[in-house]
Write a protein that holds these residues in place. Structure first.
Motif, PDB file in Angstrom:
ATOM      1  N   ILE A  95      16.721   5.426  -5.040  1.00 24.93           N
ATOM      2  CA  ILE A  95      15.643   5.559  -4.037  1.00 24.93           C
ATOM      3  C   ILE A  95      14.511   6.432  -4.587  1.00 24.93           C
ATOM      4  O   ILE A  95      14.747   7.511  -5.120  1.00 24.93           O
ATOM      5  CB  ILE A  95      16.195   6.161  -2.721  1.00 24.93           C
ATOM      6  CG1 ILE A  95      17.167   5.166  -2.074  1.00 24.93           C
ATOM      7  CG2 ILE A  95      15.061   6.526  -1.762  1.00 24.93           C
ATOM      8  CD1 ILE A  95      17.903   5.702  -0.864  1.00 24.93           C
ATOM      9  N   ARG A  96      13.266   5.905  -4.483  1.00 26.42           N
ATOM     10  CA  ARG A  96      12.096   6.637  -4.959  1.00 26.42           C
ATOM     11  C   ARG A  96      11.103   6.809  -3.804  1.00 26.42           C
ATOM     12  O   ARG A  96      11.289   6.232  -2.735  1.00 26.42           O
ATOM     13  CB  ARG A  96      11.406   5.864  -6.092  1.00 26.42           C
ATOM     14  CG  ARG A  96      12.364   5.254  -7.092  1.00 26.42           C
ATOM     15  CD  ARG A  96      11.721   4.745  -8.343  1.00 26.42           C
ATOM     16  NE  ARG A  96      10.498   3.963  -8.185  1.00 26.42           N
ATOM     17  CZ  ARG A  96      10.048   3.093  -9.092  1.00 26.42           C
ATOM     18  NH1 ARG A  96      10.742   2.887 -10.211  1.00 26.42           N
ATOM     19  NH2 ARG A  96       8.921   2.445  -8.920  1.00 26.42           N
ATOM     20  N   ARG A  97      10.058   7.561  -4.076  1.00 25.02           N
ATOM     21  CA  ARG A  97       9.061   7.762  -3.014  1.00 25.02           C
ATOM     22  C   ARG A  97       8.324   6.480  -2.684  1.00 25.02           C
ATOM     23  O   ARG A  97       7.833   6.299  -1.581  1.00 25.02           O
ATOM     24  CB  ARG A  97       8.069   8.856  -3.435  1.00 25.02           C
ATOM     25  CG  ARG A  97       8.684  10.238  -3.142  1.00 25.02           C
ATOM     26  CD  ARG A  97       7.782  11.371  -3.536  1.00 25.02           C
ATOM     27  NE  ARG A  97       6.421  11.226  -3.018  1.00 25.02           N
ATOM     28  CZ  ARG A  97       5.415  11.979  -3.450  1.00 25.02           C
ATOM     29  NH1 ARG A  97       5.616  12.887  -4.381  1.00 25.02           N
ATOM     30  NH2 ARG A  97       4.205  11.813  -2.951  1.00 25.02           N
ATOM     31  N   ASP A  98       8.276   5.560  -3.664  1.00 21.58           N
ATOM     32  CA  ASP A  98       7.553   4.306  -3.425  1.00 21.58           C
ATOM     33  C   ASP A  98       8.487   3.127  -3.093  1.00 21.58           C
ATOM     34  O   ASP A  98       8.079   1.970  -3.149  1.00 21.58           O
ATOM     35  CB  ASP A  98       6.673   3.969  -4.637  1.00 21.58           C
ATOM     36  CG  ASP A  98       7.487   3.768  -5.912  1.00 21.58           C
ATOM     37  OD1 ASP A  98       8.657   4.223  -5.952  1.00 21.58           O
ATOM     38  OD2 ASP A  98       6.968   3.155  -6.863  1.00 21.58           O
ATOM     39  N   THR A  99       9.751   3.438  -2.738  1.00 22.71           N
ATOM     40  CA  THR A  99      10.667   2.358  -2.356  1.00 22.71           C
ATOM     41  C   THR A  99      10.314   1.871  -0.953  1.00 22.71           C
ATOM     42  O   THR A  99      10.292   2.663  -0.011  1.00 22.71           O
ATOM     43  CB  THR A  99      12.132   2.844  -2.373  1.00 22.71           C
ATOM     44  OG1 THR A  99      12.423   3.427  -3.641  1.00 22.71           O
ATOM     45  CG2 THR A  99      13.089   1.695  -2.103  1.00 22.71           C
ATOM     46  N   ILE A 100      10.046   0.561  -0.836  1.00 20.80           N
ATOM     47  CA  ILE A 100       9.661   0.037   0.473  1.00 20.80           C
ATOM     48  C   ILE A 100      10.772  -0.793   1.111  1.00 20.80           C
ATOM     49  O   ILE A 100      10.794  -0.990   2.315  1.00 20.80           O
ATOM     50  CB  ILE A 100       8.373  -0.825   0.402  1.00 20.80           C
ATOM     51  CG1 ILE A 100       8.491  -1.898  -0.696  1.00 20.80           C
ATOM     52  CG2 ILE A 100       7.151   0.069   0.193  1.00 20.80           C
ATOM     53  CD1 ILE A 100       7.367  -2.916  -0.654  1.00 20.80           C
ATOM     54  N   LEU A 101      11.720  -1.275   0.288  1.00 22.06           N
ATOM     55  CA  LEU A 101      12.706  -2.215   0.825  1.00 22.06           C
ATOM     56  C   LEU A 101      14.035  -2.103   0.083  1.00 22.06           C
ATOM     57  O   LEU A 101      14.063  -2.004  -1.145  1.00 22.06           O
ATOM     58  CB  LEU A 101      12.157  -3.646   0.688  1.00 22.06           C
ATOM     59  CG  LEU A 101      13.064  -4.803   1.082  1.00 22.06           C
ATOM     60  CD1 LEU A 101      13.289  -4.842   2.588  1.00 22.06           C
ATOM     61  CD2 LEU A 101      12.471  -6.136   0.626  1.00 22.06           C
ATOM     62  N   GLU A 111       8.682  -9.200  -9.374  1.00 25.02           N
ATOM     63  CA  GLU A 111       8.516  -8.408 -10.603  1.00 25.02           C
ATOM     64  C   GLU A 111       7.343  -8.937 -11.429  1.00 25.02           C
ATOM     65  O   GLU A 111       6.605  -8.173 -12.037  1.00 25.02           O
ATOM     66  CB  GLU A 111       9.796  -8.432 -11.445  1.00 25.02           C
ATOM     67  CG  GLU A 111      10.866  -7.477 -10.932  1.00 25.02           C
ATOM     68  CD  GLU A 111      12.130  -7.510 -11.783  1.00 25.02           C
ATOM     69  OE1 GLU A 111      12.503  -6.470 -12.340  1.00 25.02           O
ATOM     70  OE2 GLU A 111      12.754  -8.596 -11.883  1.00 25.02           O
ATOM     71  N   ASN A 112       7.188 -10.253 -11.430  1.00 22.95           N
ATOM     72  CA  ASN A 112       6.056 -10.857 -12.152  1.00 22.95           C
ATOM     73  C   ASN A 112       4.730 -10.626 -11.446  1.00 22.95           C
ATOM     74  O   ASN A 112       3.672 -10.967 -11.967  1.00 22.95           O
ATOM     75  CB  ASN A 112       6.273 -12.370 -12.321  1.00 22.95           C
ATOM     76  CG  ASN A 112       7.388 -12.667 -13.300  1.00 22.95           C
ATOM     77  OD1 ASN A 112       7.676 -11.862 -14.190  1.00 22.95           O
ATOM     78  ND2 ASN A 112       8.052 -13.797 -13.122  1.00 22.95           N
ATOM     79  N   ASN A 113       4.817 -10.078 -10.231  1.00 29.06           N
ATOM     80  CA  ASN A 113       3.605  -9.826  -9.464  1.00 29.06           C
ATOM     81  C   ASN A 113       3.416  -8.341  -9.158  1.00 29.06           C
ATOM     82  O   ASN A 113       2.947  -7.973  -8.083  1.00 29.06           O
ATOM     83  CB  ASN A 113       3.610 -10.659  -8.187  1.00 29.06           C
ATOM     84  CG  ASN A 113       3.286 -12.122  -8.480  1.00 29.06           C
ATOM     85  OD1 ASN A 113       2.127 -12.515  -8.549  1.00 29.06           O
ATOM     86  ND2 ASN A 113       4.331 -12.911  -8.711  1.00 29.06           N
ATOM     87  N   GLY A 114       3.849  -7.515 -10.080  1.00 30.81           N
ATOM     88  CA  GLY A 114       3.528  -6.098  -9.992  1.00 30.81           C
ATOM     89  C   GLY A 114       4.513  -5.226  -9.220  1.00 30.81           C
ATOM     90  O   GLY A 114       4.240  -4.057  -8.979  1.00 30.81           O
ATOM     91  N   PHE A 115       5.658  -5.764  -8.825  1.00 25.99           N
ATOM     92  CA  PHE A 115       6.667  -4.935  -8.145  1.00 25.99           C
ATOM     93  C   PHE A 115       7.753  -4.525  -9.128  1.00 25.99           C
ATOM     94  O   PHE A 115       7.980  -5.195 -10.137  1.00 25.99           O
ATOM     95  CB  PHE A 115       7.277  -5.701  -6.961  1.00 25.99           C
ATOM     96  CG  PHE A 115       6.319  -5.834  -5.808  1.00 25.99           C
ATOM     97  CD1 PHE A 115       6.349  -4.943  -4.750  1.00 25.99           C
ATOM     98  CD2 PHE A 115       5.357  -6.849  -5.806  1.00 25.99           C
ATOM     99  CE1 PHE A 115       5.451  -5.052  -3.697  1.00 25.99           C
ATOM    100  CE2 PHE A 115       4.452  -6.965  -4.755  1.00 25.99           C
ATOM    101  CZ  PHE A 115       4.503  -6.068  -3.703  1.00 25.99           C
ATOM    102  N   HIS A 154       0.845  -1.215   0.000  1.00 28.18           N
ATOM    103  CA  HIS A 154       0.000   0.000   0.000  1.00 28.18           C
ATOM    104  C   HIS A 154       0.871   1.253   0.000  1.00 28.18           C
ATOM    105  O   HIS A 154       0.465   2.308  -0.466  1.00 28.18           O
ATOM    106  CB  HIS A 154      -0.925  -0.005   1.220  1.00 28.18           C
ATOM    107  CG  HIS A 154      -0.187   0.076   2.527  1.00 28.18           C
ATOM    108  ND1 HIS A 154       0.409  -1.030   3.105  1.00 28.18           N
ATOM    109  CD2 HIS A 154       0.097   1.125   3.335  1.00 28.18           C
ATOM    110  CE1 HIS A 154       1.009  -0.652   4.223  1.00 28.18           C
ATOM    111  NE2 HIS A 154       0.835   0.641   4.388  1.00 28.18           N
ATOM    112  N   LYS A 155       2.115   1.118   0.522  1.00 22.81           N
ATOM    113  CA  LYS A 155       3.034   2.267   0.610  1.00 22.81           C
ATOM    114  C   LYS A 155       3.801   2.452  -0.704  1.00 22.81           C
ATOM    115  O   LYS A 155       4.175   3.563  -1.071  1.00 22.81           O
ATOM    116  CB  LYS A 155       4.049   1.996   1.731  1.00 22.81           C
ATOM    117  CG  LYS A 155       3.985   2.991   2.878  1.00 22.81           C
ATOM    118  CD  LYS A 155       5.162   2.798   3.845  1.00 22.81           C
ATOM    119  CE  LYS A 155       6.316   3.718   3.535  1.00 22.81           C
ATOM    120  NZ  LYS A 155       7.507   3.405   4.348  1.00 22.81           N
TER     121      LYS A 155
END
Ligand SMILES: *Cc1c(COP(=O)(O)O)cnc(C)c1O
Length: 397
Positions: A138-144, A112-116, A89-90
């Motif tokens: 690093i982007r605003r939507d980087t979670i890990l 990657e095959n699942n939308g990441f 969600h983040k």
């Protein structure tokens, strides 16, 4: 068996007999299911918590942040998939390096095959991650961010504290695959800002099929195996009690002997590296010498096929590997060597030797002599080398 010279400790290690002794009673005597309520199950239950305490202490973590798994691959899978699930969600962006173990790389491919989206950061010619590239990714939507502590092929140690600091500044979760580092380097998850860390028992004289994932208690992570309430309801299944006892004992022994082993292995490693580089022509050491695991050597020999070399050394009882133990049988050059920018024909002549505390100078002297003769023989048979010599001599005279 006695005539084997085992130089493949990055692939696996022998279980320490002391560890096996500690495990034995949990197979035949204290075999109660830790989830049962009667008194007979108290001892196995206590043994699990004792091991959790030991493991927590070795990395400066609370014991309740240690979750037992079936090894390094499972820990890596859980870390990545668990965070992807809970934080999507983040954002859906993950950063890793090009030289990770396949347990990370193939999990990233799955995600990657699942939308990441995954950014694979380059390393320099010494095998150290390019920090400026990592920062830029690093982007605003980087979670890990997941970067390995030390590499399994070339032994390079990554700037973990620095990556941890950057991840923390940006409020990004930081996972490290420490399978090669744990038990060999001193790790402190607090000081190094590590949020998650993967470990495997069989890489430091513990049993196979047992490992753990450290998960900082600020994190929310999806459960990996659904079922019973084991491991704080996150990893179901009756605990591998003997394995857990074994990894705890192996960790205790490794932690107590860490400095001594490291000094001994570094000295033997440097002795071997110096002799090989001096005594065998057209040879190079891959990966930084300074930021390197005490036990790792990785050489490329020009005009030689690495797998032919491994087979010939095997005839003398010497066990070493090519690019990576997991990719032997794979005809492609290793992804780690490619990431160093090495030409494919040189990468093909690569062998890895990873020593253990039981290896001696006498063994290494024998290995060096055999390597010299094996390399010479293979080069004599190589048409490329024969042509090269002709040209070199024509130019020289
Ligand atoms: C060996 C290794 C793994 C896999 O561990 P298993 O316990 O064999 O699943 C993962 N990462 C690295 C760096 C390794 O060396």
């Amino acid at each position: 068996m006695n005539n084997i010279i085992y130089l493949d400790h990055a692939a696996t290690t022998a279980t320490n007999p002391e560890v096996v002794l500690e495990m034995m009673p949990y197979f035949t005597q204290m075999y109660g299911n830790p989830s049962s309520i009667y008194g007979f199950s108290q001892k196995p239950k206590d043994a699990i918590e004792k091991a959790r305490n030991i493991l927590g202490k070795t990395i400066n973590a609370k014991p309740e942040c240690i979750y037992f798994t079936a090894g390094g691959s499972e820990s890596d899978n859980w870390a990545l998939k668990g965070i992807a699930k809970m934080y999507s969600h983040k954002g859906r962006h993950i950063i890793t390096s090009k030289i990770e173990h396949h347990a990370i790389l193939n999990t990233c491919k799955y995600l990657e095959n699942n939308g990441f989206k995954v950014s694979y950061i380059d390393v320099d010619e010494n095998g150290i991650i390019k920090m400026d590239e990592l920062k830029k990714a690093i982007r605003r939507d980087t979670i890990l961010i997941s970067v390995m502590y030390a590499n399994n092929e070339i032994g390079t140690i990554q700037p973990i504290s620095e990556i941890g600091r950057i991840a923390r500044e940006h409020n990004i979760i930081f996972h490290t695959d420490a399978v090669q580092a744990y038990g060999h380097l001193k790790i402190d998850v607090k000081k190094e800002n590590i949020d998650m860390l993967s470990v495997s028992g069989h890489k430091f004289n513990g049993p196979k099929g047992i490992g753990f994932l450290y998960i900082d208690d600020r994190l929310k992570i999806g459960s990996f195996i659904h079922g019973g309430a084991q491991e704080r309801k996150l990893r179901a299944g009756t605990e591998n009690v003997p394995g857990i006892v074994g990894i705890g004992k192996a960790a205790e022994i490794a932690d107590n002997s860490l400095l001594l082993r490291s000094e001994k292995e570094t000295a033997l490693r440097n002795y071997t590296i110096n002799r090989i580089l001096r005594e065998i022509p057209y040879c190079r050491l891959n990966g930084s010498l300074k930021d390197r695991l005490p036990n790792n050597m990785n050489f490329s020999f020009q005009f030689v096929d690495g797998s032919a070399m491994i087979v010939m050394l095997d005839m003398y009882g010497i066990c070493c590997s090519g690019g990576s133990a997991c990719t032997s049988g794979d005809v492609n050059a290793s992804h780690v060597l490619m990431a160093l920018g090495m030409p494919e024909d040189i990468a093909r002549g690569t062998i890895r030797m990873t020593i253990g505390h039981e290896n001696t100078k006498k063994q290494m002297d024998f290995v060096i002599e055999k390597m010299k003769s094996v390399v010479a023989r293979l080069r004599d048979e190589s048409p490329v080398y024969t042509d090269y010599k002709k040209i070199a001599m024509g130019v020289g005279r």
